[in-house]
Design an enzyme around this catalytic site. Structure first.
Site, PDB file in Angstrom:
ATOM      1  N   SER A 538       0.699  -1.474   0.151  1.00  0.00           N
ATOM      2  CA  SER A 538       0.046   0.453  -0.203  1.00  0.00           C
ATOM      3  C   SER A 538       0.988   1.613  -0.021  1.00  0.00           C
ATOM      4  CB  SER A 538      -1.020   0.210   1.135  1.00  0.00           C
ATOM      5  OG  SER A 538      -1.771   1.243   1.085  1.00  0.00           O
ATOM      6  N   ASP A 623      -9.961  -3.417  -5.235  1.00  0.00           N
ATOM      7  CA  ASP A 623      -9.231  -2.424  -4.394  1.00  0.00           C
ATOM      8  C   ASP A 623      -9.770  -1.377  -4.498  1.00  0.00           C
ATOM      9  OD1 ASP A 623      -7.674  -1.731  -2.895  1.00  0.00           O
ATOM     10  OD2 ASP A 623      -6.077  -2.449  -3.606  1.00  0.00           O
ATOM     11  N   HIS A 658      -7.973  -5.014  -1.515  1.00  0.00           N
ATOM     12  CA  HIS A 658      -6.470  -3.890  -0.292  1.00  0.00           C
ATOM     13  C   HIS A 658      -5.978  -5.460  -0.067  1.00  0.00           C
ATOM     14  CE1 HIS A 658      -4.118  -1.044  -0.259  1.00  0.00           C
ATOM     15  NE2 HIS A 658      -3.675  -0.771   0.910  1.00  0.00           N
TER      16      HIS A 658
END
Length: 686
Positions: A538, A623, A658
């Site tokens: 991330s 995501d 995600h």
């Protein structure tokens, strides 16, 4: 002659992007068209290429998966906690991916009452997440949220725990969490914006009514803020919170008067952060008021909540970061951080006693756990370190006796924590700043520069990666890897200033700190550039992108999971989820100074013709935090420009978002893939 496997070649459709008189050409902008069959075809090509290039490791991945799964106690149960007359517990059954939630009335010998078997609920879905479990005050109902797409958009429903019936009420596009008023029929919840997914509205739902009739209680109109709603531990107040990176605001309502008007606790002021907890006739306020960089604790009467009425309880200290509090009838418990290490301080309200719970390790993680009761002398906390599995401990604050309720079991019969060494060292950054690094490795390793080492970091949002135990990680350690966590600026490991010095116009410190740690680990002979691997996800994936642009020669390989690599374009598009709320973290590139600064490090904009390390990139099609097209574009540009013949692998989970796969064992397959990538580069297949 073996046929060469050729990587996909993405087509180029130049798109002009202009801001502040600066023109950028993005050849792969078209990849953000999720409904475009050509986009899906390209992603499928990348997956097929990844499968072919890793075909020789598939058996190894399967062995790693079985090995990691074999250390996990499949039939396992959480430590029960008591709430409003019931003991609540979560358990897993052998061979099953999802939890089973249940409770027992009165004592632990009572018959089990099933709340949810998520295995049954998830059986027809590729992805399934149950969250936001919220029991009504009369114990008769539970509200819950379900996401079966991995977009973090939950549908809230309500179950009658006496009959087992799920009511027809369905509330869509929420955060999943909700809060009951004390009347057992009014439910407050948070809606998300359909496009940006910003949590922006609080609604009130009456049990048994259609959600289209729900009353809008509050709308957060400032696009840099998110909003949420919860109930105080005292159960006396419903609280609406509004949060941005730098500023907070709360509104309160008596939980027994759900039709009343919310009252602003303290109006938002830019730069003023605070959090509130209610106890008896006061609110306790954790805040940075009066330039309390590392925060302090104040209190104010329930009828006088404005900041001019706040008085100090725990004053600000430059060398202690105040992180959280737990309130009990006779005790105040303060969670704080000193020189990077977690501390738990116990204080009696009558001021007769104050002490820290002692921990003697060099690097560890400790945090308070679920403590829903006011009237108790027992504090529950959890402890682990890089070589010690997690223990859940009940600590008697009066006698100071510890009772270990549960120690994480590592199955397989081979694990002994005494076979591993954990330590903390300090690397010196180019500007002279000392950067802490937590390390774990198998005892007996020689520091000769030949050890493979995986260096992990995050470095954004003030999020601290504490040194934690992982049974999964043993699959690397037992094969000779050293594992390092670089506590770089951008997190809060060394206090709030550590965060402030790794964001906005100081963001590049985060990347140079990581590089300086790598150079220190090489200089101290823990590893060498031929055996050093970088990993982050991330915002930590942004870190990976920046680092391999800036210092590719230091790493043999890197893993970038769901990486935020197209920073400039994303931050210029306020229709993308999370963008507006991030301006105080990265800066708003609609302002020229921020545009120019972000452009200096944005990984996608800084890919050049040079050699790059071997690279594994992962993402999820759904995501909601880092859109799939960021890594897709980045990979395509790297393929076009890189001058080496190193691996560039891209794996897209077409069913997840995600956080990756939703099942506890399915997620291990993704870890096995990552570990096989590293071990294969080291020539380790056993």
């Amino acid at each position: 002659m073996k046929k060469e496997i050729l990587p996909p070649k993405a087509k180029k459709i130049p798109k002009k992007l202009e801001a502040h008189g600066d023109l950028r050409i993005d050849d792969y902008y078209w990849m953000n068209e999720k409904e475009n069959p050509e986009v899906i075809a390209y992603l499928n090509e990348e997956n097929a290429y990844n499968d072919k290039m890793t075909a020789h490791t598939k058996d190894f991945q399967a062995r790693l998966f079985d090995e990691m799964k074999g250390r996990i106690k499949e039939a396992d149960q959480s430590v029960p906690y008591k709430l409003n007359g019931y003991w609540y517990l979560t358990r897993f059954e052998e061979g099953k991916d999802y939890p089973i939630y249940s409770r027992k009335k009165g004592d632990l010998e009572a018959p089990e009452e099933l709340l949810f078997d998520v295995n049954e609920m998830a059986k027809d879905f590729e992805y399934y997440s149950l969250g936001g479990l919220n029991i009504s005050p009369d114990n008769k109902m539970v509200a819950f949220g379900v996401d079966n797409v991995s977009r973090r958009k939950y549908t809230i429903q309500i179950k009658n725990l006496e009959t087992g019936k799920i009511y027809s009420d369905k509330i869509e596009n929420t955060t999943g969490g909700s809060t009951w008023a004390n009347d057992n029929k009014t439910l407050f919840y948070t809606k998300k914006d359909e496009k940006t997914l910003r949590s922006y509205r609080i609604y009130k739902h009456i049990l048994g009514t259609n959600s289209t009739e729900d009353e809008l209680v509050f709308e957060e109109k400032d696009e840099t803020f998110n909003t949420s709603v919860y109930k105080s531990k005292s159960k006396e107040y419903i609280i609406i919170g509004s949060h941005s990176t730098l500023t907070t605001e709360y509104q309160i309502l008596n939980a027994s008067d759900p039709n009343g008007e919310f009252k602003v606790f303290q109006a938002r002021e830019r730069g003023l952060e605070y959090a509130i907890a209610h106890f008896e006739d006061h609110f306790y306020v954790l805040t940075n008021k009066d330039k309390a960089t590392n925060f302090k604790l104040m209190k104010t009467p329930v009828e006088k909540t404005q900041k001019e009425n706040w008085v100090d309880v725990v004053p600000h200290r430059k060398d202690y970061l105040l992180e959280d509090i737990d309130i009990f009838k006779e005790y105040l418990v303060v969670s704080e951080r000193h020189e990077g290490l977690n501390k738990i301080k116990v204080m009696r309200w009558d001021e007769s006693e104050t002490y820290h719970i002692p921990f003697d390790n060099e690097t560890y993680t400790v945090f308070t756990s679920i403590n829903p009761d006011f009237d108790t002398e027992v504090l529950r906390f959890a402890y682990n370190d890089l070589s010690t599995p997690t223990s859940v401990i009940d600590f008697n604050m009066k006698t100071r006796d510890k009772t270990i309720l549960k120690e994480q079991e590592v199955l397989g019969g081979e694990f002994d924590k005494d076979n591993y060494t954990s330590e903390r060292i300090w690397a010196t950054a180019k500007d002279g700043t000392k950067i802490p690094v937590s390390l774990v490795y198998k005892k007996g390793i020689e520091k000769n520069g030949n050890n493979p080492l995986l260096q992990y970091a995050y470095g954004s949002y003030g999020a601290t990666i504490d040194p934690y135990f992982s049974s999964v990680r043993l699959s690397l350690l037992d094969r000779g890897f050293i594992y390092a966590i670089a506590h770089i600026r951008g997190g809060e490991y060394l206090g709030r200033d550590w965060y402030e010095n790794g964001k906005l116009f100081k963001k590049i410190n985060t990347f140079t700190d990581y590089i300086d740690v790598s150079e220190a680990l090489i200089a101290k002979k823990y590893t060498s550039a031929a055996h050093l691997y970088a990993m982050g996800g991330s915002a930590g994936g942004l870190l990976m992108g920046a680092v391999i642009n800036m210092a590719p020669q230091l790493y043999n390989g890197a893993i970038a999971a769901v990486p935020f690599v197209d920073v400039l374009t994303t931050m210029l598009d306020d229709s993308i989820p999370l963008t507006t709320g991030e301006y105080d973290e990265w800066g708003n590139p609609n302002e020229k100074d921020y545009y120019e600064y972000i452009k200096k490090y944005s990984p996608y904009d800084n890919v050049v013709a040079q050699s790059y390390p071997n690279l594994l990139v992962t993402t999820g099609l759904h995501d909601s935090q880092v859109q799939y097209w960021e890594p897709a574009k980045w990979v395509a540009k790297l393929r076009e420009l890189k001058t080496d013949k190193n691996l560039l692998l891209f794996h897209i989970n077409m069913d997840a978002g995600h956080g990756g796969a939703s099942g506890r064992f399915e997620a291990l397959k993704e870890v096995a893939e990552e570990y096989a990538f590293l071990l294969d580069l080291e020539g380790i297949q056993g």
